[in-house]
Design a protein around this motif. Structure first.
Motif, PDB file in Angstrom:
ATOM      1  N   LEU A  50       0.842  -1.197   0.000  1.00 35.05           N
ATOM      2  CA  LEU A  50       0.000   0.000   0.000  1.00 35.05           C
ATOM      3  C   LEU A  50       0.877   1.247   0.000  1.00 35.05           C
ATOM      4  N   PRO A  51       0.371   2.329  -0.546  1.00 37.50           N
ATOM      5  CA  PRO A  51       1.139   3.582  -0.481  1.00 37.50           C
ATOM      6  C   PRO A  51       0.926   4.258   0.876  1.00 37.50           C
ATOM      7  N   VAL A  52       1.467   3.642   1.931  1.00 36.65           N
ATOM      8  CA  VAL A  52       1.265   4.145   3.287  1.00 36.65           C
ATOM      9  C   VAL A  52       2.606   4.598   3.863  1.00 36.65           C
ATOM     10  N   ASP A  53       2.647   5.829   4.355  1.00 38.40           N
ATOM     11  CA  ASP A  53       3.854   6.357   4.980  1.00 38.40           C
ATOM     12  C   ASP A  53       3.769   6.365   6.495  1.00 38.40           C
ATOM     13  N   TYR A  54       2.555   6.468   7.034  1.00 36.57           N
ATOM     14  CA  TYR A  54       2.354   6.541   8.481  1.00 36.57           C
ATOM     15  C   TYR A  54       1.208   5.624   8.892  1.00 36.57           C
ATOM     16  N   VAL A  55       1.303   5.107  10.116  1.00 33.72           N
ATOM     17  CA  VAL A  55       0.239   4.293  10.697  1.00 33.72           C
ATOM     18  C   VAL A  55      -0.185   4.976  12.002  1.00 33.72           C
ATOM     19  N   LEU A  56      -1.478   5.108  12.187  1.00 34.86           N
ATOM     20  CA  LEU A  56      -2.032   5.708  13.395  1.00 34.86           C
ATOM     21  C   LEU A  56      -2.629   4.626  14.274  1.00 34.86           C
ATOM     22  N   VAL A  57      -2.328   4.660  15.558  1.00 31.41           N
ATOM     23  CA  VAL A  57      -2.966   3.782  16.537  1.00 31.41           C
ATOM     24  C   VAL A  57      -3.594   4.690  17.590  1.00 31.41           C
ATOM     25  N   GLY A  58      -4.907   4.654  17.643  1.00 29.18           N
ATOM     26  CA  GLY A  58      -5.646   5.486  18.581  1.00 29.18           C
ATOM     27  C   GLY A  58      -6.879   4.758  19.076  1.00 29.18           C
ATOM     28  N   PRO A  59      -7.791   5.474  19.697  1.00 32.17           N
ATOM     29  CA  PRO A  59      -8.980   4.846  20.268  1.00 32.17           C
ATOM     30  C   PRO A  59      -9.805   4.048  19.256  1.00 32.17           C
ATOM     31  N   GLN A  60      -9.945   4.552  18.042  1.00 25.93           N
ATOM     32  CA  GLN A  60     -10.752   3.845  17.046  1.00 25.93           C
ATOM     33  C   GLN A  60     -10.115   2.516  16.639  1.00 25.93           C
ATOM     34  N   TRP A  77       7.582  -0.530  18.022  1.00 27.14           N
ATOM     35  CA  TRP A  77       7.964   0.496  17.055  1.00 27.14           C
ATOM     36  C   TRP A  77       8.137   1.828  17.781  1.00 27.14           C
ATOM     37  N   ALA A  78       9.049   2.642  17.321  1.00 26.21           N
ATOM     38  CA  ALA A  78       9.265   3.965  17.923  1.00 26.21           C
ATOM     39  C   ALA A  78       8.284   4.959  17.296  1.00 26.21           C
ATOM     40  N   PRO A  79       7.409   5.548  18.095  1.00 27.51           N
ATOM     41  CA  PRO A  79       6.441   6.495  17.525  1.00 27.51           C
ATOM     42  C   PRO A  79       7.096   7.808  17.123  1.00 27.51           C
ATOM     43  N   ASP A  80       6.587   8.391  16.053  1.00 23.82           N
ATOM     44  CA  ASP A  80       7.040   9.719  15.627  1.00 23.82           C
ATOM     45  C   ASP A  80       6.309  10.795  16.411  1.00 23.82           C
ATOM     46  N   ALA A  81       5.129  10.460  16.882  1.00 23.63           N
ATOM     47  CA  ALA A  81       4.351  11.402  17.689  1.00 23.63           C
ATOM     48  C   ALA A  81       3.426  10.618  18.604  1.00 23.63           C
ATOM     49  N   THR A  82       3.245  11.139  19.803  1.00 25.42           N
ATOM     50  CA  THR A  82       2.299  10.573  20.763  1.00 25.42           C
ATOM     51  C   THR A  82       1.569  11.743  21.402  1.00 25.42           C
ATOM     52  N   PHE A  83       0.253  11.646  21.474  1.00 23.41           N
ATOM     53  CA  PHE A  83      -0.511  12.687  22.146  1.00 23.41           C
ATOM     54  C   PHE A  83      -1.754  12.085  22.775  1.00 23.41           C
ATOM     55  N   GLY A  84      -2.302  12.772  23.742  1.00 28.90           N
ATOM     56  CA  GLY A  84      -3.424  12.267  24.513  1.00 28.90           C
ATOM     57  C   GLY A  84      -2.909  11.473  25.697  1.00 28.90           C
ATOM     58  N   SER A  85      -3.837  10.869  26.436  1.00 30.61           N
ATOM     59  CA  SER A  85      -3.443  10.044  27.571  1.00 30.61           C
ATOM     60  C   SER A  85      -4.495   8.973  27.816  1.00 30.61           C
ATOM     61  N   GLY A  86      -4.060   7.919  28.469  1.00 28.58           N
ATOM     62  CA  GLY A  86      -4.965   6.821  28.796  1.00 28.58           C
ATOM     63  C   GLY A  86      -5.629   6.233  27.566  1.00 28.58           C
ATOM     64  N   ALA A  87      -6.932   6.065  27.638  1.00 33.40           N
ATOM     65  CA  ALA A  87      -7.697   5.463  26.536  1.00 33.40           C
ATOM     66  C   ALA A  87      -7.738   6.344  25.297  1.00 33.40           C
ATOM     67  N   THR A  88      -7.404   7.616  25.450  1.00 34.57           N
ATOM     68  CA  THR A  88      -7.437   8.521  24.287  1.00 34.57           C
ATOM     69  C   THR A  88      -6.038   8.838  23.763  1.00 34.57           C
ATOM     70  N   THR A  89      -5.076   7.957  24.023  1.00 33.22           N
ATOM     71  CA  THR A  89      -3.723   8.145  23.502  1.00 33.22           C
ATOM     72  C   THR A  89      -3.689   7.790  22.016  1.00 33.22           C
ATOM     73  N   TYR A  90      -3.052   8.657  21.251  1.00 33.68           N
ATOM     74  CA  TYR A  90      -2.816   8.424  19.830  1.00 33.68           C
ATOM     75  C   TYR A  90      -1.312   8.297  19.632  1.00 33.68           C
ATOM     76  N   ARG A  91      -0.917   7.339  18.784  1.00 38.06           N
ATOM     77  CA  ARG A  91       0.499   7.207  18.423  1.00 38.06           C
ATOM     78  C   ARG A  91       0.585   7.143  16.899  1.00 38.06           C
ATOM     79  N   VAL A  92       1.549   7.864  16.364  1.00 38.68           N
ATOM     80  CA  VAL A  92       1.772   7.904  14.923  1.00 38.68           C
ATOM     81  C   VAL A  92       3.138   7.300  14.643  1.00 38.68           C
ATOM     82  N   PHE A  93       3.170   6.332  13.732  1.00 38.59           N
ATOM     83  CA  PHE A  93       4.406   5.628  13.395  1.00 38.59           C
ATOM     84  C   PHE A  93       4.755   5.858  11.930  1.00 38.59           C
TER      85      PHE A  93
END
Length: 104
Positions: A50-60, A77-93
């Motif tokens: 797939l033409p995918v550069d980033y993967v998001l892992v969040g609540p959804q 994996w080392a995240p490029d960005a992390t924001f939020g906390s607890g159940a609403t944490t988002y990580r971008v790889f």
């Protein structure tokens, strides 16, 4: 949010993608296989298709009825960005970081 940043998305809202003529079923299958992959090798092999550069892992992704998220895979994996906390944490790889420098 990705489209606001000028980035494409692999699927997005299924109704819009299918009405635009995209093969939503195949994309849903691919995304489910990536998020539930048992290891990095399999996930990266699927991401190469797939033409995918980033993967998001969040609540959804954590509560999706479409796949069982293997969050332990992404914990390695080392995240490029992390924001939020607890159940609403988002990580971008960044796929190139997780899967090797040869990727984009």
């Amino acid at each position: 949010a990705p489209t606001l940043a000028g980035r494409g998305i692999a699927l997005g809202y299924s109704s819009w993608a299918s009405s635009a003529g995209y093969d939503v079923t195949e994309r849903q299958r691919a995304i489910a296989a990536i998020y539930s992959a048992p290891g990095t090798g399999i996930a990266c092999s699927l991401l190469e298709q797939l033409p995918v550069d980033y993967v998001l892992v969040g609540p959804q992704e954590r509560t999706s009825p479409r796949f069982a998220l293997n969050e332990a895979l992404f914990d390695g994996w080392a995240p490029d960005a992390t924001f939020g906390s607890g159940a609403t944490t988002y990580r971008v790889f960044r796929v190139s970081r997780a899967c090797g420098a040869s990727r984009r």
